[in-house]
Enzyme design. Structure first.
Site, PDB file in Angstrom:
ATOM      1  N   LYS A 227      58.887  29.538  22.841  1.00 21.12           N
ATOM      2  CA  LYS A 227      59.377  30.705  23.587  1.00 21.12           C
ATOM      3  C   LYS A 227      59.714  30.325  25.019  1.00 21.12           C
ATOM      4  O   LYS A 227      60.708  30.772  25.573  1.00 21.12           O
ATOM      5  CB  LYS A 227      58.333  31.826  23.561  1.00 21.12           C
ATOM      6  CG  LYS A 227      58.214  32.502  22.205  1.00 21.12           C
ATOM      7  CD  LYS A 227      59.105  33.732  22.116  1.00 21.12           C
ATOM      8  CE  LYS A 227      59.343  34.200  20.695  1.00 21.12           C
ATOM      9  NZ  LYS A 227      58.124  34.487  19.926  1.00 21.12           N
TER      10      LYS A 227
ATOM     11  N   ARG B 237      54.332   8.907  14.428  1.00 25.61           N
ATOM     12  CA  ARG B 237      53.487   8.268  15.418  1.00 25.61           C
ATOM     13  C   ARG B 237      52.148   7.838  14.843  1.00 25.61           C
ATOM     14  O   ARG B 237      51.676   6.751  15.063  1.00 25.61           O
ATOM     15  CB  ARG B 237      53.226   9.218  16.593  1.00 25.61           C
ATOM     16  CG  ARG B 237      54.383   9.318  17.522  1.00 25.61           C
ATOM     17  CD  ARG B 237      54.276  10.536  18.373  1.00 25.61           C
ATOM     18  NE  ARG B 237      54.498  11.738  17.587  1.00 25.61           N
ATOM     19  CZ  ARG B 237      54.817  12.910  18.093  1.00 25.61           C
ATOM     20  NH1 ARG B 237      54.908  13.052  19.388  1.00 25.61           N
ATOM     21  NH2 ARG B 237      55.033  13.944  17.313  1.00 25.61           N
TER      22      ARG B 237
ATOM     23  N   HIS C  26      61.065   9.051  21.848  1.00 30.94           N
ATOM     24  CA  HIS C  26      62.309   9.537  21.233  1.00 30.94           C
ATOM     25  C   HIS C  26      63.416   8.492  21.379  1.00 30.94           C
ATOM     26  O   HIS C  26      64.159   8.225  20.426  1.00 30.94           O
ATOM     27  CB  HIS C  26      62.795  10.822  21.915  1.00 30.94           C
ATOM     28  CG  HIS C  26      61.875  12.005  21.772  1.00 30.94           C
ATOM     29  ND1 HIS C  26      61.489  12.776  22.845  1.00 30.94           N
ATOM     30  CD2 HIS C  26      61.274  12.556  20.681  1.00 30.94           C
ATOM     31  CE1 HIS C  26      60.705  13.755  22.425  1.00 30.94           C
ATOM     32  NE2 HIS C  26      60.544  13.650  21.118  1.00 30.94           N
TER      33      HIS C  26
ATOM     34  N   SER D 170      56.017  14.996  23.955  1.00 31.51           N
ATOM     35  CA  SER D 170      56.539  15.785  25.074  1.00 31.51           C
ATOM     36  C   SER D 170      55.424  16.637  25.675  1.00 31.51           C
ATOM     37  O   SER D 170      55.298  16.758  26.893  1.00 31.51           O
ATOM     38  CB  SER D 170      57.677  16.691  24.602  1.00 31.51           C
ATOM     39  OG  SER D 170      58.745  15.926  24.107  1.00 31.51           O
TER      40      SER D 170
END
Ligand SMILES: Nc1ncnc2c1ncn2[C@@H]1O[C@H](COP(=O)(O)OP(=O)(O)OP(=O)(O)O)[C@@H](O)[C@H]1O
Ligand SMILES: [Mg+2]
Length: 166
Positions: free
Chosen positions: A41, A90, A17, A128
């Site tokens: 969530k 990517r 990032h 991530s």
């Protein structure tokens, strides 16, 4: 004045990032790192933590801003009077969903352009999700995330350890 929005969940911010944001600062006058509320969530890092991490990493870069948003991305981009959506690519696997999203966003906001950027090769495999998985299994993430993220991951692990003990 060219203003770009770089949306994502950034749970957590990785060196991939950061690479894209750095590249964006060379192309645009200002880049807003826009953290999406409620994508997952149960994110590992709270909204506040994710904002603090981006602020910390870019504290000396006045052209990088961090914000949060909810709802339709094009509505947010319009509200911020931005021109461009930045996304990172990517691998081929990113292409199909990014292509669909870019075309849908163009339909919803015809004046907003999506710009794709490729990270430096050494970051092309970082996500991530992968960072969280590797770290939780005891793997090294140094060099793949900024120091502040590595530190916060370790803090979380310690806290989790305490919870499990009690
Ligand atoms: N290593 C990377 N290199 C280039 N672009 C990246 C990289 N990681 C993420 N991006 C891009 O950054 C944007 C925001 O991504 P997002 O917050 O979903 O990160 P992610 O690493 O894909 O997280 P997750 O694994 O949770 O999906 C997307 O355009 C994504 O393609
Ligand atoms: Mg992703």
């Amino acid at each position: 004045m060219k203003l770009a929005v770089y949306p994502g969940s950034f749970d957590p911010l990785t060196n991939g990032h950061i690479d894209i944001i750095e590249r964006g600062t060379h192309l645009f006058d200002r880049i807003i790192v826009a953290i999406l509320v409620n994508v997952e969530k149960s994110p590992l890092f709270s909204m506040q933590e994710r904002v603090e991490i981006v602020k910390d990493v870019f504290k000396n870069r006045p052209t990088v801003e961090v914000d949060t948003f909810d709802g339709l991305l094009v509505d947010y981009v319009t509200r911020r009077k931005a021109d461009v959506i930045v996304r990172g690519l990517r691998a081929l696997s990113d292409f199909e969903s990014e292509f669909q999203m870019a075309l849908m966003n163009r339909r919803l906001g015809p004046n907003i352009e999506t710009v794709f950027m490729m990270p430096a090769e050494q970051y092309t495999y970082i996500s991530s999700r992968m960072i969280k998985e590797v770290f939780s299994l005891g793997g090294q993430v140094r060099g793949l995330v900024p120091d502040v993220v590595e530190r916060r991951l370790k803090e979380k692990q310690l806290m989790k350890g305490n919870v499990n003990v009690s």
